[in-house]
Write a protein that holds these residues in place. Structure first.
Motif, PDB file in Angstrom:
ATOM      1  N   PHE A  18       0.904  -1.046  -0.195  1.00 43.04           N
ATOM      2  CA  PHE A  18       0.117   0.422   0.185  1.00 43.04           C
ATOM      3  C   PHE A  18       0.784   1.249   0.147  1.00 43.04           C
ATOM      4  CE2 PHE A  18      -2.711  -2.933   1.866  1.00 43.04           C
ATOM      5  CZ  PHE A  18      -3.483  -3.503   1.142  1.00 43.04           C
ATOM      6  N   ASN A  20       0.362   3.497   1.339  1.00 45.65           N
ATOM      7  CA  ASN A  20       0.720   5.030   2.915  1.00 45.65           C
ATOM      8  C   ASN A  20       1.364   3.376   3.666  1.00 45.65           C
ATOM      9  OD1 ASN A  20      -1.727   2.651   3.117  1.00 45.65           O
ATOM     10  ND2 ASN A  20      -3.038   4.020   3.583  1.00 45.65           N
ATOM     11  N   ARG A  45      -5.156  -5.805 -11.477  1.00 45.86           N
ATOM     12  CA  ARG A  45      -6.080  -4.929 -11.500  1.00 45.86           C
ATOM     13  C   ARG A  45      -7.366  -5.945 -11.217  1.00 45.86           C
ATOM     14  NH1 ARG A  45      -9.459  -4.170 -15.078  1.00 45.86           N
ATOM     15  NH2 ARG A  45      -8.528  -5.464 -16.628  1.00 45.86           N
ATOM     16  N   VAL A  48      -7.625  -6.249  -7.102  1.00 45.55           N
ATOM     17  CA  VAL A  48      -7.000  -4.599  -6.508  1.00 45.55           C
ATOM     18  C   VAL A  48      -8.979  -3.932  -6.548  1.00 45.55           C
ATOM     19  CG1 VAL A  48      -7.233  -2.870  -6.706  1.00 45.55           C
ATOM     20  CG2 VAL A  48      -5.068  -4.045  -7.023  1.00 45.55           C
ATOM     21  N   GLN A  49      -9.848  -4.489  -7.471  1.00 36.50           N
ATOM     22  CA  GLN A  49     -10.850  -3.738  -8.519  1.00 36.50           C
ATOM     23  C   GLN A  49     -12.017  -4.743  -7.359  1.00 36.50           C
ATOM     24  OE1 GLN A  49     -11.695  -3.700 -12.674  1.00 36.50           O
ATOM     25  NE2 GLN A  49     -10.804  -1.971 -12.839  1.00 36.50           N
ATOM     26  N   GLY A  52     -11.929  -3.912  -3.617  1.00 35.67           N
ATOM     27  CA  GLY A  52     -12.062  -3.162  -2.978  1.00 35.67           C
ATOM     28  C   GLY A  52     -10.741  -2.246  -2.392  1.00 35.67           C
ATOM     29  N   LEU A  53      -9.610  -2.225  -2.966  1.00 36.76           N
ATOM     30  CA  LEU A  53      -8.359  -2.556  -2.471  1.00 36.76           C
ATOM     31  C   LEU A  53      -8.401  -0.405  -2.150  1.00 36.76           C
ATOM     32  CD1 LEU A  53      -6.158  -5.324  -2.672  1.00 36.76           C
ATOM     33  CD2 LEU A  53      -8.134  -4.651  -0.771  1.00 36.76           C
ATOM     34  N   ALA A  54      -7.978   0.251  -1.500  1.00 36.03           N
ATOM     35  CA  ALA A  54      -7.718   1.388  -1.738  1.00 36.03           C
ATOM     36  C   ALA A  54      -6.725   2.004  -1.322  1.00 36.03           C
ATOM     37  CB  ALA A  54      -8.508   2.072  -0.868  1.00 36.03           C
ATOM     38  N   LEU A  55      -5.210   3.143  -1.726  1.00 36.74           N
ATOM     39  CA  LEU A  55      -4.433   3.261  -1.752  1.00 36.74           C
ATOM     40  C   LEU A  55      -3.153   2.480  -1.939  1.00 36.74           C
ATOM     41  CD1 LEU A  55      -4.863   5.880   1.527  1.00 36.74           C
ATOM     42  CD2 LEU A  55      -4.028   6.873  -1.284  1.00 36.74           C
ATOM     43  N   VAL A  56      -3.605   1.399  -3.428  1.00 38.34           N
ATOM     44  CA  VAL A  56      -2.762   0.841  -3.840  1.00 38.34           C
ATOM     45  C   VAL A  56      -1.068   1.195  -4.588  1.00 38.34           C
ATOM     46  CG1 VAL A  56      -1.973  -1.643  -4.803  1.00 38.34           C
ATOM     47  CG2 VAL A  56      -3.947  -1.074  -3.328  1.00 38.34           C
TER      48      VAL A  56
END
Length: 304
Positions: A18, A20, A45, A48-49, A52-56
């Motif tokens: 990630f 962060n 891709r 990740v979709q 629902g991962l964020a800030l990858v």
């Protein structure tokens, strides 16, 4: 019925970092593919979709294998559109004389009440009928359990609301590669099941009618039952011997929990592999027999 278009899934390991800080890893993960011509970047891709991962920050895919396999419902991957016109998929076993559905229970016996030959003396020339008697336990073939089956104060077959048995939106969980007999609650987490027919496809129906069908069959765990009750499922069906683990003098948490919550149970389904994870409508309506808790149904699904 038109031929079903082949579908594909990716099997792989993944490592996510990630942006962060922190990371996530997965081994033996599987997702649906829109087509087989994909590479590791495409699969990353989709991975990740789907989660629902964020800030990858980065995704590393290793051990990638593309397999022809029915879709399970990956987010962001649309299943190919079906052929025009509604399709009806039969999900019931055929009932015949001598059929053993559940080891130890009696098989159906079919005898004539009026043969075609004898009927000729009752009707005009060229007119004949057959009338037959079937003697069978309610637990024969593909059948539905009403709450009365488990609880004396629950509604019997005649007391069931027809709307709760007909044209229910279905969520089909394809679990043929599950590594445990007990179906855990966690495999149900990725779908909304409130008000829906939850159909558990284990593949055990391939053994129906054989001695092996009654040995070490898949079942729904108590945790899975609690989750479906909490989430408000309308009906739960399985293509196995019993929705509970069958052990002598054992508890029956699935029958107790589901029927106690007014959730219908359908056992001994078949052909669930022909259904997509979502989008089908499910029907399983027994005759309205008073003082009876279980009876065969003609279970089927419709696809647009």
């Amino acid at each position: 019925m038109s031929a079903v278009e082949p579908q594909y899934r990716a099997h792989f390991d993944a490592r996510v970092a990630f942006a962060n800080g922190g990371g996530l890893s997965a081994e033996g993960f599987r997702i649906d593919l829109p087509h087989p011509e994909v590479d590791a970047r495409d699969v990353g891709r989709l991975f990740v979709q789907h989660l629902g991962l964020a800030l990858v920050g980065s995704v590393e895919i290793t051990g990638l294998e593309i397999v022809e396999e029915r879709h399970r419902g990956t987010r962001g991957v649309e299943t190919a559109a079906p052929a025009p016109g509604r399709r009806v998929v039969d999900l019931s076993h055929v009932i015949r004389e001598g059929l053993v559905t559940y080891p130890g229970l009696p098989a159906p016996v079919i005898t004539p009440h009026l043969t075609r030959e004898d009927s000729r003396g009752h009707y005009a020339e060229g007119t004949e009928f057959a009338m037959d008697i079937i003697t069978m336990i309610g637990n024969t073939g593909t059948y539905l359990d009403s709450p009365w089956h488990r609880y004396a104060g629950g509604p019997d077959l005649a007391g069931l609301e027809l709307a709760s048995l007909v044209d229910l939106p279905a969520e089909v969980f394809h679990l043929t590669d599950l590594t445990t007999r007990g179906i855990p609650a966690e495999v149900l987490f990725d779908r909304e099941v409130r008000g829906k027919a939850v159909l558990l496809h284990t593949g055990w129906d391939r053994l129906f009618g054989t001695p092996e069908y009654g040995v070490d069959a898949p079942f729904l765990t108590a945790e899975g039952v609690s989750y479906l009750v909490e989430q408000g499922a309308a009906l739960v069906g399985i293509d196995s011997l019993n929705i509970d683990d069958v052990v002598p003098h054992g508890e029956r948490p699935a029958h107790s929990g589901l029927l106690g919550a007014g959730i219908h149970v359908v056992e001994h389904l078949t052909n669930l592999g022909a259904l997509p994870p979502s989008g089908a409508r499910f029907t399983a309506a027994p005759p309205p027999v008073e003082g009876f808790g279980t009876f065969p149904v003609r279970a089927y699904a419709t696809l647009p």
